[in-house]
Design an enzyme around this catalytic site. Structure first.
Site, PDB file in Angstrom:
ATOM      1  N   HIS A 262       0.872  -1.239  -0.014  1.00  0.00           N
ATOM      2  CA  HIS A 262      -0.103  -0.047   0.006  1.00  0.00           C
ATOM      3  C   HIS A 262       1.012   1.219   0.003  1.00  0.00           C
ATOM      4  O   HIS A 262       1.886   1.163   0.661  1.00  0.00           O
ATOM      5  CB  HIS A 262      -0.888   0.147   1.188  1.00  0.00           C
ATOM      6  CG  HIS A 262      -0.097  -0.124   2.520  1.00  0.00           C
ATOM      7  ND1 HIS A 262       0.100  -1.493   3.036  1.00  0.00           N
ATOM      8  CD2 HIS A 262       0.227   0.737   3.461  1.00  0.00           C
ATOM      9  CE1 HIS A 262       0.670  -1.317   4.213  1.00  0.00           C
ATOM     10  NE2 HIS A 262       0.651  -0.016   4.607  1.00  0.00           N
TER      11      HIS A 262
ATOM     12  N   HIS B 176       0.680   5.299   1.050  1.00  0.00           N
ATOM     13  CA  HIS B 176      -0.049   5.971   1.877  1.00  0.00           C
ATOM     14  C   HIS B 176      -0.091   7.398   1.003  1.00  0.00           C
ATOM     15  O   HIS B 176       1.210   7.828   0.791  1.00  0.00           O
ATOM     16  CB  HIS B 176       0.874   6.444   3.214  1.00  0.00           C
ATOM     17  CG  HIS B 176       0.888   5.310   4.296  1.00  0.00           C
ATOM     18  ND1 HIS B 176      -0.046   5.041   5.308  1.00  0.00           N
ATOM     19  CD2 HIS B 176       1.467   4.179   4.316  1.00  0.00           C
ATOM     20  CE1 HIS B 176       0.236   4.283   6.062  1.00  0.00           C
ATOM     21  NE2 HIS B 176       1.172   3.558   5.284  1.00  0.00           N
TER      22      HIS B 176
END
Ligand code: AMP
Length: 113
Positions: free
Chosen positions: A99, A101
């Site tokens: 992922h 951010h």
């Protein structure tokens, strides 16, 4: 599989979605560190950037371009923003599904500490 982000992709765990298409999902972080804090993930399970191979080149490129679009949608493309991919234990990764951010809406200090 026990991956929390795979469960978000499948809808088993709800999320505050910002963007979704057939390849990626972007949703608001549960514990925001900035006025705008969105996580961008691939729908396929990939543990981290460390596990990326040549077969992920297109997906990773796609994610960068979509991050730019999402930043625009969030209204931080002109003011600026930060993208971070915590990787592995010392990188501070706590969820082991790749992922990015996206953090924005305030001034980002550097170095991060
Ligand atoms: P990292 O520490 O880089 O692995 O980031 C994982 C992030 O996922 C943290 O910022 C958490 O706040 C966030 N997070 C964990 N569970 C959820 C969830 N169910 N929905 C949204 N964000 C989450």
């Amino acid at each position: 599989m026990g991956c929390i982000f795979c469960k978000i992709v499948s809808g088993e765990i709800p999320s505050d979605k910002v963007y979704e298409d057939e390849k990626i999902l972007a949703f608001r972080d549960l514990n925001p560190e900035a006025p705008q804090h969105v996580l961008i993930i691939p729908k396929v399970h990939l543990t981290s950037i460390s596990e990326a191979t040549d077969e992920h080149i297109e997906l990773l490129g796609y994610m960068q371009i979509k991050i730019a679009e999402i930043a625009k949608k969030l209204g931080v493309d002109q003011s600026g923003f930060r993208i971070v991919a915590n990787t592995g234990d010392e990188g501070g990764q706590t969820v082991h599904h790749l992922h990015y951010h996206l953090l924005g809406g305030r001034f980002m200090q550097w170095p991060p500490g």
